[in-house]
Design an enzyme around this catalytic site. Structure first.
Site, short mmCIF file in Angstrom:
data_model
loop_
_atom_site.label_atom_id
_atom_site.label_comp_id
_atom_site.label_asym_id
_atom_site.label_seq_id
_atom_site.Cartn_x
_atom_site.Cartn_y
_atom_site.Cartn_z
N PRO A 254 0.98 -1.04 0.06
CA PRO A 254 -0.06 0.15 0.14
C PRO A 254 0.78 1.34 0.08
O PRO A 254 1.97 1.11 0.61
CB PRO A 254 -0.82 -0.25 1.38
CG PRO A 254 -0.55 -1.34 1.82
CD PRO A 254 0.58 -2.18 1.04
N LYS B 86 0.62 3.08 -6.92
CA LYS B 86 -0.02 2.16 -7.81
C LYS B 86 -1.21 3.16 -8.42
O LYS B 86 -1.11 3.13 -9.64
CB LYS B 86 -0.35 0.80 -7.41
CG LYS B 86 0.72 -0.13 -6.77
CD LYS B 86 0.16 -1.38 -6.25
CE LYS B 86 -0.82 -1.20 -5.02
NZ LYS B 86 -0.06 -0.70 -3.91
N GLU C 292 22.46 -9.27 4.93
CA GLU C 292 22.09 -9.56 3.42
C GLU C 292 23.33 -9.34 2.61
O GLU C 292 23.15 -10.26 1.53
CB GLU C 292 21.21 -8.36 3.24
CG GLU C 292 19.86 -8.23 4.04
CD GLU C 292 19.23 -9.54 4.02
OE1 GLU C 292 18.97 -10.22 3.20
OE2 GLU C 292 18.73 -9.89 5.10
P1 ADP Z 1 -1.22 2.90 -3.82
O1 ADP Z 1 -2.28 2.78 -4.94
O2 ADP Z 1 0.06 2.07 -4.26
O3 ADP Z 1 -1.80 2.23 -2.41
P2 ADP Z 1 -1.55 5.61 -4.19
O4 ADP Z 1 -1.04 5.72 -5.49
O5 ADP Z 1 -2.55 5.80 -3.74
O6 ADP Z 1 -0.63 4.15 -3.53
O7 ADP Z 1 -0.52 6.60 -3.35
C1 ADP Z 1 -0.80 7.61 -2.48
C2 ADP Z 1 -0.12 8.93 -2.56
O8 ADP Z 1 0.94 8.85 -2.13
C3 ADP Z 1 -0.07 9.45 -3.78
O9 ADP Z 1 -1.30 10.08 -4.17
C4 ADP Z 1 0.96 10.50 -3.76
O10 ADP Z 1 0.82 11.57 -3.03
C5 ADP Z 1 2.01 9.81 -2.74
N1 ADP Z 1 2.96 8.81 -3.46
C6 ADP Z 1 3.04 7.26 -3.52
N2 ADP Z 1 4.00 7.12 -4.17
C7 ADP Z 1 4.64 8.27 -4.79
C8 ADP Z 1 5.94 8.40 -5.85
N3 ADP Z 1 6.42 7.40 -6.09
N4 ADP Z 1 5.93 9.65 -5.94
C9 ADP Z 1 5.17 10.67 -5.79
N5 ADP Z 1 4.38 10.68 -4.63
C10 ADP Z 1 4.08 9.21 -4.38
ZN ZN Z 2 18.99 -14.42 6.03
#
Ligand code: ADP
Ligand code: ZN
Ligand code: MG
Length: 472
Positions: free
Chosen positions: A89, A93, A309
């Site tokens: 999470p 994604k 590791e």
């Molecule tokens: P997931 O769907 O994997 O749970 P989200 O896409 O909903 O994650 O991410 C939640 C928020 O976290 C995004 O709206 C953004 O603000 C921030 N975020 C997550 N990953 C990134 C990233 N690689 N770069 C910039 N912001 C990110």
């Molecule tokens: Zn190990």
């Protein structure tokens, strides 16, 4: 503080934290109808996403196709229909899916599977049909299904009405995806952090047959994410994003975004003119306290984890027949403090003796490195030792690779691991059992000595690798 005040303190923190979440809940209620994001909504592109380079590169193909589908059709190329985004999470994604739509300049339809099920008991399948109708009408486009695992748990995973509902939604989804034909112009992206829970029917060719893995960000990516989420903040000059990136090992992109916002809120509360480093520090204390799933290691623990590791990785590197190392990190990962990812090179059904011995060596490499380089050894090798022991036992009793010759010995190893009581279904004598134990010990001991020698000879590389890991 006595125990009760501590509990009260925690409770207050918890209540303080849950308020914004319930607001999010209201917002998400609205979202369980498929929403369409078009030009008038704020466009997101890959620029808004730091790191995740591999995922972006893999999705670029989808973007290209959506921009000019005709080019692909003319060549007769088989276009992917479903792409599965897999990762924990908060790793971006959903953001990736939106950004892909933004990059391609196409409409973005999004539903969350778990809310979908709760909202539309009895009509879920017709909603799926509506969604695809709507999307087809404006194709090319992207449909995003969040928490795909909620709708399509393996069919045998439960009983009852909800399961019936799931079944119908799953079937409708499969019908829609299969009905696309070769010249479709819709791509379905779906997110899950439990790919193992998915019904295998979904993963067949022509359905979600592509997988893009999104992991927790490393130090460089964390810095990039912090940069993005502080763009609109008034930062004081003492704010050091590089330092923050270094001390936030294990946090996801969402955690970091949240951290930046909390820092701004803290600054406002403290009536600071600008957001200062102390605001970030306070926010960090608060967010990490709240998210107790995050394990932050202290320097000593990081060093131990790094040697452990690095030991695995270096042994894998130096041992012929071992699986190649894909990635080493000391970013806490689920319940493990650190991980090394190896990609099995051969098939998974028939192993050679050389391969198995190499595997044993790699498993023991973690502990061996600790013993060589640290003053102390840790419990970090627990799982390695369990796995190594099971493997050594199998070599002896199942595969005739030990000193007991070719006799296959039926025992509890065909049963699940880690059972407390000795198995009643043993078809050999006490004496043989004792010989097996001795043989296991001998194999493990031999391997361990070899690994100690290997790593001692390669000590310089071991230390170098640890330096790199600690820098992460
Ligand atoms: P997931 O769907 O994997 O749970 P989200 O896409 O909903 O994650 O991410 C939640 C928020 O976290 C995004 O709206 C953004 O603000 C921030 N975020 C997550 N990953 C990134 C990233 N690689 N770069 C910039 N912001 C990110
Ligand atoms: Zn190990
Ligand atoms: Mg999401």
């Amino acid at each position: 503080m006595n125990e009760r005040t501590i509990t009260l303190h925690k409770l207050l923190l918890w209540i303080g934290r849950s308020a914004p979440q319930s607001q999010a809940g209201i917002f998400r209620f609205d979202r369980s109808k498929p929403r369409r994001f078009t030009g008038d909504l704020q466009q997101v592109t890959f620029e808004d996403l730091a790191g995740a380079d591999e995922a972006k590169a893999r999705l670029q193909e989808v973007v290209d196709f959506l921009r000019s589908p005709a080019k692909y059709h003319k060549l007769g190329a088989r276009i992917p229909r479903g792409v599965l985004l897999v990762g924990p999470p908060g790793t971006g994604k959903t953001l990736l899916a939106r950004a892909a739509a933004g990059e391609a300049g196409v409409p973005f339809f999004s539903i969350s599977a778990s809310e979908f099920i709760e909202m539309f008991i009895g009509v879920g399948d017709s909603r799926v049909r509506d969604l695809f109708e709507q999307a087809k009408a404006t194709a090319p486009g992207i449909i995003f299904i969040d928490e795909l695992d909620a709708v399509v748990r393996r069919r045998d995973a439960g009983l009852g009405a909800v399961n019936n509902e799931r079944e119908q939604i799953l079937n409708q989804l499969l019908i829609e995806m299969d009905g696309f034909g070769e010249r479709h112009e819709l791509i379905i992206l779906a997110a899950t952090n439990r790919p193992d829970m998915l019904d295998p029917a979904l993963l067949r060719p022509g359905r979600f047959d592509r997988r893009v893995t999104v992991g927790l960000p490393d130090r460089k990516d964390r810095q990039g994410i912090l940069q993005i989420h502080t763009r609109q903040l008034r930062l004081a000059s003492d704010v050091n994003l590089g330092l923050l990136a270094r001390t936030t090992t294990g946090l996801s992109g969402a955690d970091l975004a949240n951290l930046c916002n909390e820092a701004a809120l803290t600054a406002a509360r403290e009536r600071h003119e600008m957001v200062q480093m102390v605001d970030f520090e306070e926010a960090l204390d608060r967010t990490i306290l709240g998210a107790n799933r995050v394990i932050l290691l202290n320097d000593l623990e990081r060093r131990a984890a790094a040697y452990h590791e690095a030991g695995h990785a270096l042994v894998a590197w130096l041992t012929p027949f071992a699986d190649p190392v894909h990635k080493v990190t000391i970013i806490p990962h689920g319940r493990a403090l650190a991980v090394i990812e190896q990609v099995p090179s051969g098939n998974a059904y028939n192993y050679s003796r050389s391969y198995l011995l190499a595997r044993l060596a790699v498993l023991l490499g973690g502990r061996a490195a600790e013993e060589i380089a640290l003053d102390d050894i840790t419990t970090g090798a627990e799982n390695d030792l369990v796995e190594a022991t099971v493997l050594a036992r199998s070599m002896i009793v199942r595969w005739g690779m030990g000193s007991l010759g070719l006799m296959a010995l039926r025992n509890e190893e065909t049963q699940p691991l880690l059972r407390e009581q000795p198995s009643p279904r043993r078809d050999y004598s006490e004496e043989t059992a004792a010989r097996i134990d001795r043989d296991i010990q001998r194999i493990l001991q031999d391997r361990y000595q070899a690994v100690i020698k290997l790593l001692t000879d390669a000590r310089e590389h071991l230390d170098q690798l640890v330096q790199i890991l600690l820098h992460d």
